[in-house]
Design a protein around this motif. Structure first.
Motif, PDB file in Angstrom:
ATOM      1  N   ASN A  21       0.849  -1.181   0.000  1.00 40.28           N
ATOM      2  CA  ASN A  21       0.000   0.000   0.000  1.00 40.28           C
ATOM      3  C   ASN A  21       0.891   1.239   0.000  1.00 40.28           C
ATOM      4  O   ASN A  21       1.595   1.495   0.976  1.00 40.28           O
ATOM      5  CB  ASN A  21      -0.901  -0.011   1.228  1.00 40.28           C
ATOM      6  CG  ASN A  21      -1.882   1.130   1.246  1.00 40.28           C
ATOM      7  OD1 ASN A  21      -1.879   1.973   0.355  1.00 40.28           O
ATOM      8  ND2 ASN A  21      -2.721   1.152   2.262  1.00 40.28           N
ATOM      9  N   PRO A  22       0.901   2.039  -1.074  1.00 36.70           N
ATOM     10  CA  PRO A  22       1.803   3.185  -1.146  1.00 36.70           C
ATOM     11  C   PRO A  22       1.531   4.246  -0.084  1.00 36.70           C
ATOM     12  O   PRO A  22       2.406   5.033   0.234  1.00 36.70           O
ATOM     13  CB  PRO A  22       1.573   3.755  -2.541  1.00 36.70           C
ATOM     14  CG  PRO A  22       0.574   2.932  -3.200  1.00 36.70           C
ATOM     15  CD  PRO A  22       0.137   1.848  -2.288  1.00 36.70           C
ATOM     16  N   ALA A  23       0.321   4.264   0.486  1.00 39.35           N
ATOM     17  CA  ALA A  23       0.011   5.244   1.524  1.00 39.35           C
ATOM     18  C   ALA A  23       0.792   4.966   2.808  1.00 39.35           C
ATOM     19  O   ALA A  23       0.920   5.850   3.651  1.00 39.35           O
ATOM     20  CB  ALA A  23      -1.486   5.233   1.812  1.00 39.35           C
ATOM     21  N   ASN A  24       1.320   3.752   2.951  1.00 38.96           N
ATOM     22  CA  ASN A  24       2.041   3.376   4.166  1.00 38.96           C
ATOM     23  C   ASN A  24       3.550   3.434   4.031  1.00 38.96           C
ATOM     24  O   ASN A  24       4.259   3.104   4.979  1.00 38.96           O
ATOM     25  CB  ASN A  24       1.655   1.953   4.587  1.00 38.96           C
ATOM     26  CG  ASN A  24       0.215   1.864   5.020  1.00 38.96           C
ATOM     27  OD1 ASN A  24      -0.370   2.831   5.463  1.00 38.96           O
ATOM     28  ND2 ASN A  24      -0.358   0.686   4.878  1.00 38.96           N
ATOM     29  N   TRP A  25       4.070   3.840   2.879  1.00 40.44           N
ATOM     30  CA  TRP A  25       5.515   3.783   2.653  1.00 40.44           C
ATOM     31  C   TRP A  25       6.080   5.126   2.238  1.00 40.44           C
ATOM     32  O   TRP A  25       5.402   5.931   1.588  1.00 40.44           O
ATOM     33  CB  TRP A  25       5.840   2.736   1.578  1.00 40.44           C
ATOM     34  CG  TRP A  25       5.485   1.363   2.006  1.00 40.44           C
ATOM     35  CD1 TRP A  25       4.307   0.720   1.782  1.00 40.44           C
ATOM     36  CD2 TRP A  25       6.282   0.464   2.759  1.00 40.44           C
ATOM     37  NE1 TRP A  25       4.333  -0.529   2.346  1.00 40.44           N
ATOM     38  CE2 TRP A  25       5.540  -0.712   2.955  1.00 40.44           C
ATOM     39  CE3 TRP A  25       7.568   0.529   3.288  1.00 40.44           C
ATOM     40  CZ2 TRP A  25       6.032  -1.795   3.659  1.00 40.44           C
ATOM     41  CZ3 TRP A  25       8.060  -0.551   3.982  1.00 40.44           C
ATOM     42  CH2 TRP A  25       7.299  -1.699   4.159  1.00 40.44           C
ATOM     43  N   LEU A  26       7.341   5.375   2.609  1.00 40.96           N
ATOM     44  CA  LEU A  26       8.081   6.574   2.247  1.00 40.96           C
ATOM     45  C   LEU A  26       9.386   6.155   1.575  1.00 40.96           C
ATOM     46  O   LEU A  26       9.961   5.135   1.935  1.00 40.96           O
ATOM     47  CB  LEU A  26       8.411   7.406   3.488  1.00 40.96           C
ATOM     48  CG  LEU A  26       7.232   7.922   4.305  1.00 40.96           C
ATOM     49  CD1 LEU A  26       7.731   8.477   5.629  1.00 40.96           C
ATOM     50  CD2 LEU A  26       6.480   8.979   3.536  1.00 40.96           C
TER      51      LEU A  26
END
Length: 51
Positions: A21-26
């Motif tokens: 999930n890209p919302a959870n990664w930096l």
């Protein structure tokens, strides 16, 4: 550890291709052959191949 940066649209599409999930990664580090991404909440790093 260096602070993570918010994903761009192209980066988030690449992270989605690894079933994450890209919302959870930096993005922490971008090299020519691999990216180091860090989870927003846990801080756990993960290395994925660059596109």
């Amino acid at each position: 550890m260096k602070r993570g940066l918010k994903l761009t649209v192209n980066e988030s599409n690449h992270v989605k291709s690894f079933r994450l999930n890209p919302a959870n990664w930096l993005i922490s580090k971008k090299l020519l052959d691999e990216w180091t991404i860090v989870h927003r909440l846990t801080g756990k790093p993960r290395i994925i191949p660059a596109p």
